[in-house]
Scaffold this motif. Structure first.
Motif, PDB file in Angstrom:
ATOM      1  N   VAL A  20      -6.605  -3.876  -1.805  1.00 41.01           N
ATOM      2  CA  VAL A  20      -6.188  -2.614  -2.421  1.00 41.01           C
ATOM      3  C   VAL A  20      -7.300  -1.574  -2.287  1.00 41.01           C
ATOM      4  N   ILE A  21      -8.527  -1.995  -2.589  1.00 42.51           N
ATOM      5  CA  ILE A  21      -9.649  -1.047  -2.551  1.00 42.51           C
ATOM      6  C   ILE A  21      -9.854  -0.496  -1.137  1.00 42.51           C
ATOM      7  N   TYR A  22      -9.841  -1.396  -0.150  1.00 45.22           N
ATOM      8  CA  TYR A  22     -10.108  -0.937   1.220  1.00 45.22           C
ATOM      9  C   TYR A  22      -8.980  -0.081   1.794  1.00 45.22           C
ATOM     10  N   SER A  23      -7.816  -0.158   1.175  1.00 46.03           N
ATOM     11  CA  SER A  23      -6.728   0.690   1.666  1.00 46.03           C
ATOM     12  C   SER A  23      -7.016   2.162   1.359  1.00 46.03           C
ATOM     13  N   SER A  27     -12.730   4.827   6.100  1.00 47.40           N
ATOM     14  CA  SER A  27     -13.460   4.280   7.250  1.00 47.40           C
ATOM     15  C   SER A  27     -12.531   3.371   8.026  1.00 47.40           C
ATOM     16  N   ARG A  28     -12.718   3.320   9.343  1.00 44.99           N
ATOM     17  CA  ARG A  28     -11.889   2.457  10.182  1.00 44.99           C
ATOM     18  C   ARG A  28     -12.204   0.984   9.976  1.00 44.99           C
ATOM     19  N   LEU A  29     -13.409   0.723   9.476  1.00 48.48           N
ATOM     20  CA  LEU A  29     -13.835  -0.672   9.371  1.00 48.48           C
ATOM     21  C   LEU A  29     -13.761  -1.150   7.926  1.00 48.48           C
ATOM     22  N   ASN A  30     -13.443  -2.421   7.795  1.00 49.14           N
ATOM     23  CA  ASN A  30     -13.430  -3.005   6.454  1.00 49.14           C
ATOM     24  C   ASN A  30     -14.822  -3.474   6.086  1.00 49.14           C
ATOM     25  N   ALA A  31     -15.786  -2.622   6.257  1.00 49.70           N
ATOM     26  CA  ALA A  31     -17.155  -3.078   6.056  1.00 49.70           C
ATOM     27  C   ALA A  31     -17.761  -2.520   4.781  1.00 49.70           C
ATOM     28  N   GLU A  32     -18.012  -1.247   4.768  1.00 46.24           N
ATOM     29  CA  GLU A  32     -18.654  -0.710   3.563  1.00 46.24           C
ATOM     30  C   GLU A  32     -17.827   0.448   3.029  1.00 46.24           C
ATOM     31  N   TRP A  33     -18.000   0.717   1.764  1.00 46.94           N
ATOM     32  CA  TRP A  33     -17.250   1.782   1.100  1.00 46.94           C
ATOM     33  C   TRP A  33     -17.827   3.121   1.516  1.00 46.94           C
ATOM     34  N   THR A 219      -6.681  -3.623  10.197  1.00 47.89           N
ATOM     35  CA  THR A 219      -6.927  -2.184  10.078  1.00 47.89           C
ATOM     36  C   THR A 219      -6.689  -1.735   8.643  1.00 47.89           C
ATOM     37  N   PRO A 220      -7.217  -0.599   8.277  1.00 50.14           N
ATOM     38  CA  PRO A 220      -6.947  -0.065   6.944  1.00 50.14           C
ATOM     39  C   PRO A 220      -5.446   0.178   6.731  1.00 50.14           C
TER      40      PRO A 220
END
Ligand SMILES: Nc1ncnc2c1ncn2[C@@H]1O[C@H](COP(=O)(O)OP(=O)(O)OP(=O)(O)O)[C@@H](O)[C@H]1O
Ligand SMILES: [Mg+2]
Lengths: 252, 361
Positions: A20-23, A27-33, A219-220
């Motif tokens: 949910v948070i990364y959605s 950013s294109r990457l699921n790395a850092e906020w 992907t996001p």
């Protein structure tokens, strides 16, 4: 004890929370906020394949839950009324059977026995198959808690069998019927395994679409669609539980 | 013509003959009771009359017409179930209105009749309540109102007072009698409580193991039981094996096991040498000091072994010389007359030659 419970909840909900948070991550990457954005949801609503998959999913879920509710309610009543021994087993087995088995056998059945071209219809039939049992279980549980003599009382006081059903039985099992329908909807819209086997080429649903996307990368956009799916499912289950508490107690 | 007639009714469940060739008839306006121990088949009979169960043999006639093929909703009778069977999703008023709506009575008349009926059972203020908001006695009255509102020819009541406490039960018994009298509906009432049957009924059928043992008025059932089962089931009774030595007009000379020779009235067809039982109600037996009651024909001395004081009366258990126990019941009210004995006292038990009865096996 409460610590163990906390661990279990963490274990269950942490991955979901991350999705949910990364959605909302810019950013294109699921790395850092990086920062908050609605971007991925916009992308989602412009993705035609995704929209088509969603429409398919909703069509199938609505159709499957409607038909499964009709059949399941009748099955639940029949199992209860006639104290059937074999039918409960037959109806409930698909619920308990490993999905992969059900998927494979339905695939073989559609192709080799019915010579059906796989598509929306085969997915619909497959979903009805595993939803019927759920509805039957919930309806039967509701009936089992009721005083048998009220149905006889209705007949005794002048109601025909049909009037008894319409004026007494149906109003009393309605919460279970609605709960069963909502549960069927969530089961259907979430289903991956059985859909995967019975959809064939060219037809996609949301779970299939998500799967095909993460084969490349998470992907996001996947996060966004997963979040939406989660919301719908959660809403349905909570709604179902409001109508009939047995759905949260599982399958008895 | 009788309103309801059962002819040779039989019902089997597997090997069990639950109803064994039962014949009886109920007149219009009657309060008729089926009385018997648990499992004797009372509910099974009601279910067949109502149409929920089908007989394996025999006929059920209503107004002289066989109703075997009539479904429950077409039979002009209603049932009050032991569990009340109120519709949980309907208000009190809608529960009572149900039979009227089923027979297409106009909405205006329905409302009027429901209102009157609820007043009759003292529930006018509960018409909007739901069943789960009512006490046991109130549910019971709703069930009665619902059964009576459409003025059925016949009302079947299956142990309707079974779930009520003692005081409420007595109140409801009086209400039932009044209701039956005022509404003029024929009642077929089921109970396993003999005081209740005696108090309420015009006629009682005493049942045992699927058969009717005796059918008669409460007074006759109590004072003239036709066999050992009925005598034993209805009220307390002293009962001993006996044989007829002499039939002497209206008197019998009996040899009673554990007692010896006694004189008893001849109520039933008997002949010398027959074996059966001698039975006498405790209230027909008096107890006194060893020298008392010399005027009574049957007199035995013994020792007081036990007594049960319940306020208005006391039941004494006296062991007569050879180990047989005789029960005597005495009111505690008569001033001066009432005597109290201590355990172990030597006493006399006695009864007149007009009391007690001989029963066939
Ligand atoms: N559907 C059934 N199947 C098998 N046996 C039955 C059935 N219904 C009743 N019986 C049997 O028939 C007999 C009579 O039962 P019934 O319910 O009529 O008794 P009852 O006189 O009403 O007893 P109670 O006072 O306990 O209510 C019992 O031995 C019971 O076990
Ligand atoms: Mg019964």
């Amino acid at each position: 004890m409460w610590f163990a419970a906390l661990l279990v909840y963490l274990f269950l909900y942490l991955p979901l929370t991350v999705v949910v948070i990364y959605s909302f991550n810019d950013s294109r990457l699921n790395a850092e906020w990086v920062g908050f954005t609605w971007r991925w949801y916009e992308v989602l609503f412009q993705d035609e394949e995704m929209i088509q998959a969603a429409v398919n999913s909703i069509l199938i879920a609505v159709g499957a839950s409607f038909i499964a509710t009709l059949l399941g309610t009748m099955a639940g009543i029949a199992i209860h009324r006639y104290k059937l021994k074999a039918l409960p087993f037959l109806v409930i087995t698909p619920v308990a059977m490993p999905e992969i088995l059900l998927g494979v056998s339905l695939l073989l059945f559609f192709i080799q026995v019915l010579h059906l071209t796989l598509g929306l219809l085969s997915v619909l039939v497959a979903h009805i198959t595993f939803c019927v049992g759920f509805v039957a279980i919930v309806v039967r549980a509701r009936l089992a808690g009721m005083d048998e003599s009220i149905f006889e009382a209705a007949r005794d006081l002048g109601a025909t069998p049909w009037q008894t059903f319409r004026l007494v039985t149906l109003p009393l099992i309605l919460p279970a019927v609605i709960a069963g329908a909502l549960m069927s909807f969530t089961l259907s819209i979430d289903d991956f395994v059985i859909t995967f086997f019975t959809a064939g080429v060219g037809v996609s649903t949301l779970p299939l679409q998500i799967y095909s996307m993460i084969k490349i990368a998470v992907t996001p956009e996947v996060n966004a669609v997963s979040t939406l799916l989660m919301l719908v499912t959660l809403g349905m289950i909570l709604l179902a539980a409001r109508f009939d508490k047995t759905v949260l107690r599982g399958q008895e | 013509m009788a309103l309801l007639e059962l002819r040779n009714l039989t019902r089997r469940f597997g090997n069990l003959t639950a109803i064994d060739n039962v014949s009886l008839s109920v007149e219009a306006g009657e309060f008729f009771t089926l009385l018997g121990p648990s499992g004797c088949g009372k509910t099974t009979i009601l279910r067949m009359i109502a149409g929920f169960d089908l007989p394996d043999g025999g006929e059920i006639l209503l107004d002289g017409k066989d109703i075997a093929a009539t479904p429950p909703e077409k039979r002009p009778l209603h049932t009050v179930f032991q569990s009340y069977a109120l519709f949980p999703h309907l208000s009190v008023a809608d529960n009572v209105a149900f039979p009227l709506r089923m027979s297409k009575v106009s909405e205006q008349e329905t409302r009027q009749r429901v209102k009157e009926m609820l007043e009759t059972v003292h529930l006018a203020d509960k018409s909007d309540a739901f069943p789960h908001e009512l006490s046991g006695g109130q549910k019971q009255r709703v069930a009665l109102a619902r059964g009576l509102v459409n003025k059925p020819r016949l009302l079947l009541l299956d142990e309707p007072l079974g779930a009520l406490d003692h005081k409420l039960r007595e109140e409801m018994q009086i209400e039932l009698i009044n209701l039956q009298r005022n509404v003029g509906v024929t009642f077929v009432f089921v109970t396993h409580s003999q005081p209740e049957a005696l108090a309420l009924s015009h006629r009682i059928a005493v049942m045992n193991e699927g058969r009717v043992e005796q059918m008669d008025s409460p007074a006759n059932i109590y004072s003239r039981p036709s066999n050992r089962f009925v005598a034993d089931f209805i009220g307390d009774i002293n009962m001993m094996n006996a044989q007829i030595d002499v039939v002497d007009g209206m008197q019998l000379r009996l040899s009673v096991a554990g007692l010896g020779a006694i004189v008893a009235p001849a109520h039933i067809e008997t002949s010398t040498g027959q074996a059966g039982a001698f039975a006498i109600r405790p209230e027909q037996v008096v107890i006194g000091a060893p020298d008392e009651h010399a005027e009574l024909a049957n007199r035995f001395s013994g020792t007081l072994r036990d007594f049960l004081y319940v306020g208005d009366v006391t039941t004494y258990k006296v062991e007569v010389t050879n180990g047989t126990l005789i029960q005597a019941l005495l009111p505690n009210a008569a001033p001066g007359k009432a005597r109290f004995f201590e355990l172990g006292d030597k006493v006399t038990v006695a009864w007149s030659s007009e009391s007690g009865m001989f029963l066939h096996e």
